[in-house]
Enzyme design. Sequence first.
Site, PDB file in Angstrom:
ATOM      1  N   SER A 470       0.811  -1.212   0.000  1.00  0.00           N
ATOM      2  CA  SER A 470       0.000   0.000   0.000  1.00  0.00           C
ATOM      3  C   SER A 470       0.851   1.272   0.000  1.00  0.00           C
ATOM      4  CB  SER A 470      -0.957  -0.037   1.201  1.00  0.00           C
ATOM      5  OG  SER A 470      -1.945   0.957   1.104  1.00  0.00           O
ATOM      6  N   ASP A 481      10.030   5.649 -10.193  1.00  0.00           N
ATOM      7  CA  ASP A 481       9.633   6.315 -11.434  1.00  0.00           C
ATOM      8  C   ASP A 481      10.464   7.577 -11.683  1.00  0.00           C
ATOM      9  OD1 ASP A 481       7.784   4.363 -11.879  1.00  0.00           O
ATOM     10  OD2 ASP A 481       6.047   5.521 -11.214  1.00  0.00           O
ATOM     11  N   LYS A 496      -0.870  -4.205  -3.281  1.00  0.00           N
ATOM     12  CA  LYS A 496      -2.132  -3.587  -2.853  1.00  0.00           C
ATOM     13  C   LYS A 496      -2.214  -2.172  -3.416  1.00  0.00           C
ATOM     14  CE  LYS A 496      -4.742  -2.179   1.257  1.00  0.00           C
ATOM     15  NZ  LYS A 496      -4.754  -0.721   0.983  1.00  0.00           N
TER      16      LYS A 496
END
Length: 711
Positions: A470, A481, A496
């Site tokens: 999460s 990224d 998740k």
Amino acid sequence: MKKSFLVLMLAVFLSAASCSFTTKMEGDPDKDRILIDLISYVLSKGHYDAKTINDDFSKEVFVDYIDALDPLKRYFYQSDIDEFKKFETLIDDQIRDKEISFFNRTYERLQERMRESRKLYLEILEVPFNFEKEEAINTDYEQLAYAKNKEEMKNRWRLQLKFNALSSYYEKVDEQVDSITKNKEYKRKTAVVLENEAREITKGSLKEYFEFADDLQRKDWFSIYINSIVEEFDPHTFYFAPQDKDRFDIAMSGKLEGIGARLQKKNDNVKIIEIISGGPAWRGNEIEVGDLIMKVKQEDEVEPVSIVGMRLDDAVSLIKGPKGTKVTLTVKKVDGTIENIDIIRDVVELEETYAKSSVVKKNDKTFGIINLPKFYFNMQDYNQRNAAKDVKQEIIRLKKENMDGLVVDLRDNGGGSLQTVVDIAGLFIDKGPIVQVRTKGESPEVLSDKDRSILWDGPLVILVNELSASASEILAAAMQDYKRAIIIGSKQTYGKGTVQNVMDLNRWMRSNDFGDLGALKLTTQKFYRVNGGSTQLEGVKSDVVVPDRYSYIDIGEKDQENPLPWDKIPAADYTLWDGYIDFDQTINNSKTRMATNEQLKLIEENAKWVREKRDVNVYSLNYNKYKENIMLNEQQAERFEKLNDYQTNLTFESLPYEKELMKKDTILEEKRKRWHTSLSKDVYVEEALSVLEDMKINNIRRSKNPLTIKN
């Protein structure tokens, strides 16, 4: 994100306002019916991907609910299941009709079967077990058929109890061999005596088990029924009964108000099993681990209340209370004396919940490591202590030690507050999007760091594993990224990619004569990486993949029931971090080191062996074969013992502020000593520091000045 959620909930609330969620529903003031009606309504209106409650849904609930009631198939008979089957496609109708006859039937039958089992286990344990007999037990309960008659059920219990007793018998024999070896005067016990002692241990364990079961009330079993319904929507939608909601709040905030002790029920007594460092009981220094609490008196009461035999939850409710109030405990000390002890309740912080940091020297460089167990926050007031504030403070302290690189350890971090992730990620980049969040029926919302200042612009490594979930995945994904950090860990994280919000069910009621209804943790949104991909099911794939103990165990989101699907949305507008030189080469260097690391090879072998052993479900109940199997396992496990012998030449130290605290807090000192010892034996941390050494920073980015930070 918050605005979108509030809009959604306002719509649900307004539509709910026109419905009859009152205590006078159809003249039947039954709390259970109101609760199930209210929850099903909120699910249908507020869940991100609400399911149609139909016959297929009903069948799934039926299977999961029966399994939750009797997972080992030691209570219900096949005839019970056949009787219950009449409701298999009617649960959806019962939900719509606010009818709970199916629950009532199963609850009453379970209580009846448990009463029978109490007599059964005592009857079985009166007869000695024959450990020379050739028979076996199959522990693959999922594939086990339900017992057809009482004789079959009795044999099922007998095999299970014999299996438990055999384990104790083996240990007793082993202990006796050690005693004889060490002491020639030791009086040897016969096999008959040892078998009897093993049965008594088993009897004691079953007594404790049924005492725990006796503490469960009808409402506890009804919570199981409700959760069998709500978990069909997805694995993270969950109903919290009132006391469960309190525990959830404590877990998320790391704080509670009370005396600062962990309690356990033992043979009708409430026993203190831990004193929480820094809490009122710890400061008072009158209560000890092992003491039994017999009575509780509030400051406005004349007589104390006996808690002997009381449910643990009820006893805890009496003992804890608001900050500043006094409670008097009648305590039976370890030495047998009885004392009345006054304690002023206070806010207790659970230190193990919070971020902690350490420094380590390696080749004339200083590195910092921050361990973040979860993304904690106060659900009532975000401005109170939270993960982002603490991580920021730890970085400031580490920079004062002239830190050259930082490791953020997110292993086993199951998540928490979405806002804290955005705030923490913002400590490492100029500005830009951190995560995209989509509410049902709306366009994705981009949550961004809008402050151009950076707290830490040096080398950054993030450690993850299969249990990083999460919020951990949001932080790791954003840093990956942006190419801001190198991610080291498992092949993928948990997977998740959904957001839950906790809704107080009491706010939907016009009037309420039933007391606290609890809360519903509801999946309301999905989140996406800034590159547009979802972490749902797929998780975050590490830049440097290393095996660990979970590598061959099914524990991710993809292994759960009813997970939401993976999907993708357009990427947000973001700019890659330009602070590193030879970023990709650093990753390749690490992969090369890891591929030849003998410790990691052994860890992978161990992970495969653990998986192999987990798949075994047939065990002999013959002592000699049982012993032979254990000895074989121990022989196979010997080659993995050197995993614990692994040692780096690294020495970790607490920061100056913590060293000052340790002068008065020996518990904290011991906890940190254990953590530092663990770090010095951690091959993953060792590699993270090597990666930090390899990471070359564009000098324009370098800023060690602790004053140039985000405020």
